[in-house]
Structures are given as structure tokens and as C-alpha cells.
Design an enzyme around this catalytic site. Sequence first.
Site, short mmCIF file in Angstrom:
data_model
loop_
_atom_site.label_atom_id
_atom_site.label_comp_id
_atom_site.label_asym_id
_atom_site.label_seq_id
_atom_site.Cartn_x
_atom_site.Cartn_y
_atom_site.Cartn_z
N TYR A 166 3.49 1.38 17.62
CA TYR A 166 2.32 0.92 16.86
C TYR A 166 1.16 1.90 17.01
CZ TYR A 166 -2.16 -1.41 16.12
OH TYR A 166 -3.45 -1.68 15.74
N THR A 181 -7.79 1.68 15.73
CA THR A 181 -7.79 0.98 17.01
C THR A 181 -8.10 1.92 18.17
OG1 THR A 181 -6.32 -0.17 18.56
CG2 THR A 181 -5.27 1.34 17.03
N ASP A 182 -8.60 1.36 19.25
CA ASP A 182 -8.82 2.16 20.47
C ASP A 182 -7.51 2.58 21.13
OD1 ASP A 182 -8.05 -0.34 21.45
OD2 ASP A 182 -9.78 -0.60 22.77
N GLU A 183 -6.39 1.96 20.72
CA GLU A 183 -5.11 2.27 21.36
C GLU A 183 -4.65 3.70 21.09
OE1 GLU A 183 -2.03 -0.57 20.96
OE2 GLU A 183 -3.39 -2.25 21.17
N ILE A 228 0.82 -1.23 0.00
CA ILE A 228 0.00 0.00 0.00
C ILE A 228 0.85 1.26 0.00
CG2 ILE A 228 -2.07 -0.99 1.08
CD1 ILE A 228 -1.03 0.47 3.72
N LYS A 259 -0.74 4.38 14.25
CA LYS A 259 -2.17 4.33 13.94
C LYS A 259 -2.82 5.69 14.23
CE LYS A 259 -4.37 1.31 12.75
NZ LYS A 259 -4.68 0.71 11.41
P1 NAD Z 1 -2.86 -8.55 10.85
O1 NAD Z 1 -1.47 -8.23 11.23
O2 NAD Z 1 -3.42 -9.88 11.15
O3 NAD Z 1 -3.06 -8.30 9.28
C1 NAD Z 1 -2.52 -7.20 8.62
C2 NAD Z 1 -2.53 -7.48 7.12
O4 NAD Z 1 -1.98 -6.32 6.44
C3 NAD Z 1 -1.67 -8.68 6.73
O5 NAD Z 1 -2.36 -9.51 5.81
C4 NAD Z 1 -0.45 -8.03 6.06
O6 NAD Z 1 0.16 -8.84 5.05
C5 NAD Z 1 -1.05 -6.76 5.48
N1 NAD Z 1 -0.05 -5.72 5.25
C6 NAD Z 1 0.91 -5.32 6.12
N2 NAD Z 1 1.67 -4.37 5.55
C7 NAD Z 1 1.18 -4.16 4.30
C8 NAD Z 1 1.52 -3.30 3.22
N3 NAD Z 1 2.55 -2.44 3.33
N4 NAD Z 1 0.80 -3.35 2.10
C9 NAD Z 1 -0.25 -4.22 1.97
N5 NAD Z 1 -0.62 -5.07 2.95
C10 NAD Z 1 0.08 -5.04 4.10
O7 NAD Z 1 -3.73 -7.39 11.52
P2 NAD Z 1 -5.23 -7.43 12.06
O8 NAD Z 1 -5.19 -7.81 13.49
O9 NAD Z 1 -6.08 -8.17 11.12
O10 NAD Z 1 -5.58 -5.86 12.01
C11 NAD Z 1 -6.18 -5.31 10.84
C12 NAD Z 1 -6.46 -3.85 11.09
O11 NAD Z 1 -7.33 -3.70 12.20
C13 NAD Z 1 -5.21 -3.01 11.43
O12 NAD Z 1 -5.34 -1.76 10.79
C14 NAD Z 1 -5.27 -2.87 12.94
O13 NAD Z 1 -4.64 -1.69 13.34
C15 NAD Z 1 -6.76 -2.82 13.15
N6 NAD Z 1 -7.22 -3.27 14.48
C16 NAD Z 1 -6.86 -4.50 14.97
C17 NAD Z 1 -7.34 -4.94 16.20
C18 NAD Z 1 -6.97 -6.29 16.76
O14 NAD Z 1 -7.36 -6.60 17.88
N7 NAD Z 1 -6.25 -7.14 16.05
C19 NAD Z 1 -8.18 -4.10 16.93
C20 NAD Z 1 -8.53 -2.84 16.42
C21 NAD Z 1 -8.05 -2.45 15.19
O1 TDX Z 2 2.16 -13.28 25.70
C1 TDX Z 2 1.50 -12.28 26.02
N1 TDX Z 2 1.19 -12.05 27.32
C2 TDX Z 2 0.47 -10.98 27.74
O2 TDX Z 2 0.22 -10.81 28.94
C3 TDX Z 2 1.02 -11.33 25.02
C4 TDX Z 2 1.34 -11.55 23.55
C5 TDX Z 2 0.27 -10.27 25.45
N2 TDX Z 2 0.01 -10.09 26.77
C6 TDX Z 2 -0.86 -8.97 27.19
C7 TDX Z 2 -0.55 -7.61 26.61
C8 TDX Z 2 -1.93 -6.97 26.57
O3 TDX Z 2 -2.26 -6.44 27.84
O4 TDX Z 2 -2.17 -9.30 26.70
C9 TDX Z 2 -2.87 -8.12 26.27
C10 TDX Z 2 -3.22 -8.27 24.79
O5 TDX Z 2 -2.01 -8.24 24.06
P1 TDX Z 2 -1.98 -8.30 22.44
O6 TDX Z 2 -2.72 -9.49 21.97
O7 TDX Z 2 -0.58 -8.10 22.01
O8 TDX Z 2 -2.91 -7.06 22.07
P2 TDX Z 2 -2.79 -5.48 22.35
O9 TDX Z 2 -1.39 -5.05 22.57
O10 TDX Z 2 -3.82 -5.13 23.38
O11 TDX Z 2 -3.26 -4.90 20.89
C11 TDX Z 2 -4.33 -5.53 20.17
O12 TDX Z 2 -5.52 -4.80 20.27
C12 TDX Z 2 -5.53 -3.55 19.62
C13 TDX Z 2 -3.96 -5.72 18.71
O13 TDX Z 2 -2.78 -6.48 18.60
C14 TDX Z 2 -3.83 -4.40 18.00
O14 TDX Z 2 -3.59 -4.58 16.61
C15 TDX Z 2 -5.09 -3.62 18.19
O15 TDX Z 2 -4.94 -2.34 17.66
#
Ligand code: NAD
Ligand code: TDX
Length: 331
Positions: free
Chosen positions: A147, A120-122, A58, A151
Site C-alpha cells: 500500500y 499519506t505519511d506512510e 479512475i 502511494k
Molecule cells: P477509503 O478506502 O475509505 O475510500 C477510498 C475510496 O476510493 C472508496 O470510495 C473507493 O470506492 C474509491 N476507489 C477505490 N478504487 C477506485 C478506482 N479505481 N476508481 C475510483 N474510485 C475508487 O479510503 P480513505 O481512508 O477515505 O482514504 C482516502 C485517501 O486518503 C487515500 O488516497 C488514502 O491513501 C489517503 N489517506 C488516508 C488516511 C487514513 O487514515 N485513512 C491517511 C492519510 C491519507
Molecule cells: O485490528 C487491528 N489491530 C491493530 O493493532 C488493526 C486493524 C490495526 N492494528 C494496528 C496497526 C497500526 O499500527 O493499529 C494501527 C492502525 O492500523 P490501521 O487502521 O490499519 O491504519 P494504518 O495501517 O496505520 O494506515 C492508516 O493510516 C495511513 C490508513 O489505513 C491508511 O490509508 C493511511 O494512509
Amino acid sequence: MNLLVTGGAGFIGSNFVHHVVANTDHTVTVLDKMTYAASREALAELPEDRVTLVVGDIAEPDVVDPLVAAADAVVHFAAESHNDNSLNDPSPFIRTNLIGTFTLLEAVRKHDVRLHHVSTDEVYGDLELDDPKRFTEDTPYAPSSPYSASKAGSDHLVRAWVRSFGVRATISNCSNNYGPWQHIEKFIPRQITNVIDGIRPKVYGDGLNVRDWIHADDHSSAVLAILERGRIGETYLIGADGEKNNLEVVRLILKLMGQPEDAYDQVTDRAGHDRRYAIESGKLRAELGWSPRFEDFESGLTDTIAWYREHEDWWRPAKDATEASYAAKGQ
Ligand code: NAD
Ligand code: TDX
């Protein structure tokens, strides 16, 4: 509509593509760089006449521009998404989350294409454990990690392109997702796969940090509702009232997997570790009539555990390297 879905081979993006195929007549072009976090398997079994995968970055205007020109709307999930990785090396987070979002914004501006930006809420930083307040659309930005700062910056870019250039965009900020296809670097799948492997779950610090859990299917339905009915220029918070501290989650995983509930280790804390996230999602619910389908965390987690047991072929190749990287940091 023809939707361009960035990051559609990742955890939540692929869930959204399945949701779109099941619930609309739209066709989908996925643009994904296929980083370590992506998987083709998550897009398998989708109809070829509805979903096309383009492998690309992207942050490359030559890749992005023609795909945006051919789309009716862009849904932007692509990101580097793991806080711990951003502490090890922030540079890909700056490139993808900031330069990548900038590149998309310039293309949607040029071709006047509707954009939904997934965030994200972060971006709001964290709350005290005893704070009665939750995050709302008006909470000031205060990101803690590379991160979340990247965002937050991407959200600010979208807002500026809306205000200054009239780009037709919406933004959503969602809480922590769980469900199938989540990379095993993340908290819940890391601990489930640890228990499968006979490794004790690893909890950072005192384990009292609170996350507001939502099933990825509910995140997808909310994003589709905002894409279809959200007001241009608005931000919507997505959450399902799922606050739990990390010890509660680990104890529940252990219980559901037939282990003693205290069979976990407390390990080195994450630098800058946010204490608590909590989402007030009243705007989304009142304006768009959205509500979550997965309100019972225990049953959602039970299904997720079963899914990881059944999909060991998918996660196994990443397990040793993921654990070695954590072990090197005492985690
Ligand atoms: P993920 O890491 O599982 O997936 C990210 C995807 O983006 C992957 O398929 C990766 O290959 C692709 N990607 C990375 N860099 C790229 C680039 N330069 N060009 C094109 N594609 C690229 O992430 P996720 O957990 O599915 O999160 C998706 C979105 O949702 C993110 O924007 C994240 O900030 C947001 N989000 C995630 C969570 C969560 O709990 N996981 C919560 C709130 C918001
Ligand atoms: O091994 C672990 N032990 C542990 O205690 C890991 C990997 C995490 N943690 C804690 C850290 C956090 O308090 O668990 C909580 C959740 O951790 P993550 O899964 O890494 O999530 P977090 O950092 O909260 O962020 C996630 O939610 C918001 C997603 O990864 C983000 O992409 C999203 O924006």
C-alpha cells in the site's frame, strides 16, 4: 468552481465533499468505483444541485477524460487504502493507486486542470519510538508495505508530471484519520464495533506502535486550504500532534465504552508493521494559517463511538466477513 473529487464516496473523500458543500459555493462531481470501501449513505442528504455521483474507475481513460475536461480542479482521494489488504493481494493497489493516478495525470495534463493529490505519511516509512524527529516535507521516501509503496509511487508520478510537463499540482501527506464512516476493517472502528459485539479488541504484536491521529474533518479543512491557497508544485504535511500508541487507544476505547481497560487480546503482528509515524505540520500552519479543530482526542473518540453505536445498520453487513478475514490470519 466545479470540483472533480475522486474517491468521494469513501471515508475521507465523503467527509471532504460535505466540507466543500458547507464552506464554499463549489459544485462537486464525485468519481468513485464504489468498491467495498465506498458508501452512498455517506453522500446522502447532500443537495442534488451541488453534488453528482458518477460511478466509474479512475484507471479508465475514457471515464476520466471527459470528467476532467469539465472540471476546474481535481481533488484525488481514490485509492485502495488498507495495509492489511495490500499484504493479502497487492494487485488492486497497483492498478488503482499507480495506474489510476497516472490516468488522472494524463487527463489533467491534456486539459490543463489543477490537481490536488491526497497521500499519506506512510510514504516516509517509520520512525523509532525514541526518535526526537518527526516527518517533514524533506524526509526521504522509504515505504514499507505494498500500500505505502503504491502511494509513494503515485506521489513520484505527480512530482514528475509537475516538473516535466508543468502540471499544476499540489500534494498532501496526512497522518492516521479517525471519525464517522471509516470502514470497520481499520483499527479504531474495528475495535469499537468489536466491543459493541462483545468481542475483545485485537491489538497487533506488542501494541507499542505509534500513530499520529487526526480527525477526518481536520484533514478535509487542510485539503481545502491547500487547494485554494497552496503553492503549485509544493507538498504539505497534514497532522494534528496526535501521537498515541495502539495500547493507549484501545484502553481509551474500552474505558469510554464502560469495559475494563485490559479486556483486549494481543494477536499476530502485521508483516512489516511500521513502528511509529509522527508529522511536523509547521509548513501548512505557517503558510496557510491552518490549524486543527479537534485537539482533544478523547472527545473526538467519544463522538466517534457514539456515531458507530447509532449507525449499526451501516456497518453491520460488513462485520462478519471482516472478522472472518482477520481470524484466518490469527488477527
Ligand atoms: P477509503 O478506502 O475509505 O475510500 C477510498 C475510496 O476510493 C472508496 O470510495 C473507493 O470506492 C474509491 N476507489 C477505490 N478504487 C477506485 C478506482 N479505481 N476508481 C475510483 N474510485 C475508487 O479510503 P480513505 O481512508 O477515505 O482514504 C482516502 C485517501 O486518503 C487515500 O488516497 C488514502 O491513501 C489517503 N489517506 C488516508 C488516511 C487514513 O487514515 N485513512 C491517511 C492519510 C491519507
Ligand atoms: O485490528 C487491528 N489491530 C491493530 O493493532 C488493526 C486493524 C490495526 N492494528 C494496528 C496497526 C497500526 O499500527 O493499529 C494501527 C492502525 O492500523 P490501521 O487502521 O490499519 O491504519 P494504518 O495501517 O496505520 O494506515 C492508516 O493510516 C495511513 C490508513 O489505513 C491508511 O490509508 C493511511 O494512509
